[in-house]
Design an enzyme around this catalytic site. Structure first.
Site, PDB file in Angstrom:
ATOM      1  N   TYR A  10     -12.935 -23.644  33.016  1.00 51.32           N
ATOM      2  CA  TYR A  10     -13.534 -22.257  32.594  1.00 51.32           C
ATOM      3  C   TYR A  10     -12.966 -21.720  31.636  1.00 51.32           C
ATOM      4  O   TYR A  10     -13.279 -20.764  30.967  1.00 51.32           O
ATOM      5  CB  TYR A  10     -13.442 -21.666  33.976  1.00 51.32           C
ATOM      6  N   ILE A  11     -11.538 -21.736  31.427  1.00 53.24           N
ATOM      7  CA  ILE A  11     -10.839 -21.076  30.554  1.00 53.24           C
ATOM      8  C   ILE A  11     -10.334 -22.013  29.135  1.00 53.24           C
ATOM      9  O   ILE A  11     -10.510 -21.305  28.121  1.00 53.24           O
ATOM     10  CB  ILE A  11      -9.488 -20.543  31.213  1.00 53.24           C
ATOM     11  N   THR A  83      -4.388 -23.784  38.940  1.00 54.79           N
ATOM     12  CA  THR A  83      -3.105 -23.661  39.889  1.00 54.79           C
ATOM     13  C   THR A  83      -3.748 -23.328  41.351  1.00 54.79           C
ATOM     14  O   THR A  83      -3.858 -22.204  41.528  1.00 54.79           O
ATOM     15  CB  THR A  83      -2.022 -22.573  39.238  1.00 54.79           C
ATOM     16  N   LYS A 203      -0.092 -10.746  35.792  1.00 54.24           N
ATOM     17  CA  LYS A 203      -1.236 -11.628  36.073  1.00 54.24           C
ATOM     18  C   LYS A 203      -1.654 -11.383  37.547  1.00 54.24           C
ATOM     19  O   LYS A 203      -2.719 -10.865  38.062  1.00 54.24           O
ATOM     20  CB  LYS A 203      -1.504 -12.728  35.509  1.00 54.24           C
ATOM     21  N   HIS A 241     -15.799  11.670  45.131  1.00 49.77           N
ATOM     22  CA  HIS A 241     -14.480  12.336  45.000  1.00 49.77           C
ATOM     23  C   HIS A 241     -13.914  11.814  43.657  1.00 49.77           C
ATOM     24  O   HIS A 241     -14.034  10.632  43.020  1.00 49.77           O
ATOM     25  CB  HIS A 241     -13.364  11.746  46.199  1.00 49.77           C
ATOM     26  N   CYS A 257      -9.605 -17.296  41.938  1.00 51.35           N
ATOM     27  CA  CYS A 257      -8.311 -16.547  41.463  1.00 51.35           C
ATOM     28  C   CYS A 257      -8.099 -15.291  42.673  1.00 51.35           C
ATOM     29  O   CYS A 257      -6.807 -15.421  43.057  1.00 51.35           O
ATOM     30  CB  CYS A 257      -8.922 -15.810  40.106  1.00 51.35           C
ATOM     31  N   LYS A 316     -20.058 -15.428  43.943  1.00 50.76           N
ATOM     32  CA  LYS A 316     -20.504 -13.901  43.774  1.00 50.76           C
ATOM     33  C   LYS A 316     -21.816 -14.074  42.989  1.00 50.76           C
ATOM     34  O   LYS A 316     -22.396 -14.981  42.557  1.00 50.76           O
ATOM     35  CB  LYS A 316     -19.565 -13.428  42.964  1.00 50.76           C
TER      36      LYS A 316
HETATM   37  N1  SAJ Z   1     -15.851  -8.974  45.766  1.00 48.23           N
HETATM   38  C1  SAJ Z   1     -16.194  -8.275  46.889  1.00 48.23           C
HETATM   39  N2  SAJ Z   1     -16.240  -6.758  46.483  1.00 48.23           N
HETATM   40  C2  SAJ Z   1     -15.730  -6.124  45.375  1.00 48.23           C
HETATM   41  C3  SAJ Z   1     -15.575  -7.311  44.294  1.00 48.23           C
HETATM   42  C4  SAJ Z   1     -15.617  -8.419  44.460  1.00 48.23           C
HETATM   43  O1  SAJ Z   1     -16.253  -8.898  47.817  1.00 48.23           O
HETATM   44  O2  SAJ Z   1     -15.768  -4.961  45.249  1.00 48.23           O
HETATM   45  C5  SAJ Z   1     -15.951 -10.394  45.768  1.00 48.23           C
HETATM   46  C6  SAJ Z   1     -16.811 -11.153  45.108  1.00 48.23           C
HETATM   47  O3  SAJ Z   1     -17.966 -11.239  45.687  1.00 48.23           O
HETATM   48  C7  SAJ Z   1     -15.989 -12.700  44.829  1.00 48.23           C
HETATM   49  C8  SAJ Z   1     -14.685 -11.969  44.739  1.00 48.23           C
HETATM   50  O4  SAJ Z   1     -14.267 -10.922  45.294  1.00 48.23           O
HETATM   51  O5  SAJ Z   1     -16.318 -13.395  45.915  1.00 48.23           O
HETATM   52  C9  SAJ Z   1     -13.916 -12.223  43.394  1.00 48.23           C
HETATM   53  O6  SAJ Z   1     -14.918 -11.562  42.511  1.00 48.23           O
HETATM   54  P1  SAJ Z   1     -14.517 -10.707  41.449  1.00 48.23           P
HETATM   55  O7  SAJ Z   1     -15.353 -10.397  40.488  1.00 48.23           O
HETATM   56  O8  SAJ Z   1     -13.536  -9.577  42.065  1.00 48.23           O
HETATM   57  O9  SAJ Z   1     -13.335 -11.575  40.517  1.00 48.23           O
HETATM   58  P2  SAJ Z   1     -13.353 -12.891  39.710  1.00 48.23           P
HETATM   59  O10 SAJ Z   1     -12.748 -13.970  40.482  1.00 48.23           O
HETATM   60  O11 SAJ Z   1     -14.696 -13.345  39.337  1.00 48.23           O
HETATM   61  O12 SAJ Z   1     -12.535 -12.617  38.441  1.00 48.23           O
HETATM   62  C10 SAJ Z   1     -11.146 -12.164  38.661  1.00 48.23           C
HETATM   63  C11 SAJ Z   1     -11.106 -10.851  37.790  1.00 48.23           C
HETATM   64  N3  SAJ Z   1      -9.756 -10.172  37.879  1.00 48.23           N
HETATM   65  C12 SAJ Z   1      -9.849  -9.002  38.246  1.00 48.23           C
HETATM   66  O13 SAJ Z   1     -10.909  -8.129  37.995  1.00 48.23           O
HETATM   67  C13 SAJ Z   1      -8.365  -8.055  38.533  1.00 48.23           C
HETATM   68  C14 SAJ Z   1     -10.917 -11.212  36.504  1.00 48.23           C
HETATM   69  O14 SAJ Z   1     -10.629 -10.362  35.363  1.00 48.23           O
HETATM   70  C15 SAJ Z   1      -9.814 -12.411  36.087  1.00 48.23           C
HETATM   71  O15 SAJ Z   1      -9.512 -13.097  35.018  1.00 48.23           O
HETATM   72  C16 SAJ Z   1     -10.290 -13.618  37.159  1.00 48.23           C
HETATM   73  O16 SAJ Z   1     -10.295 -12.932  38.723  1.00 48.23           O
HETATM   74  C17 SAJ Z   1      -9.100 -14.616  37.296  1.00 48.23           C
HETATM   75  O17 SAJ Z   1      -9.522 -15.698  36.620  1.00 48.23           O
HETATM   76  O18 SAJ Z   1      -8.053 -14.450  37.479  1.00 48.23           O
END
Ligand code: SAJ
Length: 404
Positions: A10-11, A83, A203, A241, A257, A316
Site C-alpha cells: 500500500y505504501i 510491521t 509516527k 464547542h 495501523c 472502513k
Molecule cells: N474509526 C472510527 N471512528 C473514527 C475514525 C476512525 O471508528 O472517528 C475507525 C475506522 O472505521 C477504521 C479505523 O478507525 O476502522 C482506522 O481508520 P482511520 O481512518 O482512523 O485510519 P487509517 O488506518 O485508515 O489511517 C491512519 C491515519 N492516521 C491518522 O489519521 C493519525 C493515516 O494518516 C495513517 O497514515 C495510517 O493510519 C497509517 O498507515 O499509519
C-alpha cells in the site's frame, strides 16, 4: 538516482511510482511473484487508489519502474514492508529484518538507506543498523540512514504522499539532509528533519493519538447505550464547542495501523502507557459489544433461528481493505451466537471469507439489519423499503449515518 524500493504494498508501490515519475530509476523488489508480475504488466494489485493505475502504467511503460523479486544495487534503498503485531501484541519485525538483511549484502559506500515502515522507538538504531553493518560498512560513515514514516490515508494515498508534510529522522545531520533532498524530488509538503527515535515516536504518537480519541468516542457510546441516549446527538452538540472535536463511535478499530501501532508503545514503555493500552482494550471490546446489542434486541423477539443481515465487511468506508476489520469480528460473534448471518459489501466480496449476497437478498426475511461500514452505497438506503422486506425490523446503525 537509482532507487530500490523494498516492499510493493500500500505504501511501497505508490512511493516507488512517485519516485519513478520524478525521474529516478526505480526497481521495486517484492518477494511475492504475483505482485512483481502485476506491476511489470502495469496492472497494480492495489485498487481504489485515485491515479495510481495511470501513474504505474506511465512509469512502467517509460521504463522508470521495474519490479523484481531479487535485490539490486542502488544509490537509495527504501524499505516499506509490513510491521504487524503478534497474537501477544508484540511488534513482529520479521519483515523489516528480512528486508534489511537482503539490502545489507547489496549496500555500497555512499548509499542512503531509509526505512518507511512504522517501527518501535529505537528500532532503527538498535535492530536495523547492526544488520546493515554486517556488510562491513559503517553507518554514518560509509552510508547514511534515515527513517521516514508515511502518514497517508488509504483511498487517497498518491495525493497525500505528495502533499502531506513529512517527518524525516536521520542517524546524523548528513543522513537527514540526504533523505530530505531525495524526498524533495516528489514531495511538495514541508519536510521536517529530526533524530531517528524522534521520527519513530512521532509516527506512533500520531496513530496512538487517533486510537485514544476513537476510544473516547466508543466509551461515550457505551455510556449512552447504557443510559438509553442517542450518542450521535450528544456528539453533535458537544462538537459545537469551539474546542471540542469528539470523533465517531463505531464497531471497533480496524486497518493495519491504528489498531497496531499503539501496541509498539505499550511494548516499549509498558509502565508509561496505561491510557494508550486502555484505549486499545476499549476499541478491541467494541465488536463483541455490538454483537451483544444485536443479541439483546433479538432476544426480545422470542424466536428460534434469527437471521441477521450485516452491511459492510471492510475496515472502513469506501475502501476494499479487510485487514483487521472489526466487521469480521462482529460477524464471527453473531455466528457463534447461533444466528444465520448474511453479509454484503460492494468492495470486498471476492476475497472475503464470507459469501456475500446482494443487499436485497441479505435483508429479505431478516430479523435484524446491522450497518457495520458506512460505504457511500449504504448511506442513502431507503430504510422504509428495506423494512418491508424484513421479517422483523431490528435496525442497528453502528456508524450514525441513518435516521432511524
Ligand atoms: N474509526 C472510527 N471512528 C473514527 C475514525 C476512525 O471508528 O472517528 C475507525 C475506522 O472505521 C477504521 C479505523 O478507525 O476502522 C482506522 O481508520 P482511520 O481512518 O482512523 O485510519 P487509517 O488506518 O485508515 O489511517 C491512519 C491515519 N492516521 C491518522 O489519521 C493519525 C493515516 O494518516 C495513517 O497514515 C495510517 O493510519 C497509517 O498507515 O499509519
Amino acid at each position: 538516482m537509482k532507487v530500490c524500493v523494498v516492499g510493493l504494498g500500500y505504501i511501497g508501490l505508490p512511493t516507488a511510482t512517485l519516485a519513478a515519475s520524478a525521474g529516478h530509476e526505480v526497481v521495486g523488489v517484492d518477494t511475492n511473484e504475483s505482485i512483481v508480475d502485476a506491476v511489470n504488466s502495469a496492472a497494480p494489485h492495489i485498487r481504489g487508489e485515485a491515479g495510481l493505475d495511470e501513474l504505474v502504467k506511465q512509469v512502467v511503460e517509460n521504463g522508470n519502474l521495474v519490479a523484481s523479486s531479487t535485490m539490486v544495487e542502488a544509490d537509495v534503498f527504501l524499505v516499506a514492508v509490513p510491521t504487524p503485531i503478534t497474537e501477544t501484541k508484540k511488534a513482529d519485525l520479521s519483515y523489516v529484518v528480512a528486508a534489511s538483511e537482503s539490502v545489507a549484502s547489496f549496500l555500497r559506500k555512499g548509499n542512503l538507506f531509509v526505512v518507511e515502515s512504522t517501527i518501535p522507538p529505537g528500532c532503527t538504531k538498535e535492530l536495523i543498523i547492526p544488520i546493515l553493518e554486517r556488510s562491513g560498512l559503517k553507518a554514518g560513515v560509509d552510508f547514511s540512514v534515515a527513517h521516514c514514516p508515511e502518514r497517508v490515508i488509504p483511498g487517497n494515498i498518491l495525493y497525500e504522499l505528495v502533499n502531506n508534510d513529512r517527518v524525516i529522522g536521520g542517524l546524523d545531520e548528513l543522513s537527514a539532509q540526504r533523505a530530505k533532498e531525495f524526498y524533495s524530488t516528489f514531495v511538495k509538503g514541508d519536510i521536517f528533519t529530526t533524530g531517528l527515535i524522534e521520527a519513530e515516536l512521532t509516527k506512533l504518537a500520531e496513530n496512538a493519538y487517533r486510537d485514544v480519541n476513537i476510544a473516547f468516542a466508543n466509551e461515550l457510546a457505551l455510556i449512552c447505550e447504557t443510559l438509553g441516549i442517542d450518542v450521535w446527538e450528544v456528539i453533535r452538540l458537544a462538537n459545537r464547542h469551539p474546542r471540542v472535536n469528539i470523533l465517531k463511535p463505531g464497531p471497533g478499530v480496524g486497518g493495519h495501523c491504528i489498531a497496531v501501532d499503539p501496541w509498539f508503545l505499550v511494548e516499549r514503555c509498558p509502565r508509561e502507557t496505561r491510557l494508550i493500552a486502555a484505549a486499545r482494550r476499549v476499541n478491541d471490546d467494541r465488536p463483541e459489544r455490538i454483537a451483544s446489542m444485536v443479541q439483546a434486541e433479538i432476544t426480545k423477539l422470542n424466536i428460534d433461528k434469527a437471521t441477521v443481515a450485516c452491511l459492510g465487511l471492510t475496515y472502513k468506508a469506501d475502501v476494499d481493505d479487510m485487514r483487521g476489520s472489526p466487521s469480521v469480528a462482529v460477524i464471527a460473534s453473531l455466528i457463534r451466537k447461533g444466528y444465520e448471518v448474511r453479509v454484503c459489501d460492494p468492495y470486498a466480496c471476492e476475497e472475503s471469507l464470507y459469501k456475500c449476497v446482494p443487499i436485497h437478498e441479505a435483508v429479505k426475511g431478516a430479523d435484524a439489519l446491522v450497518l457495520l461500514v458506512d460505504h457511500k452505497e449504504y448511506r442513502e438506503l431507503d430504510l422504509q423499503q428495506i423494512r418491508k422486506l424484513m421479517r422483523h425490523d431490528i435496525i442497528i446503525d453502528t456508524r450514525g449515518v441513518w435516521n432511524i
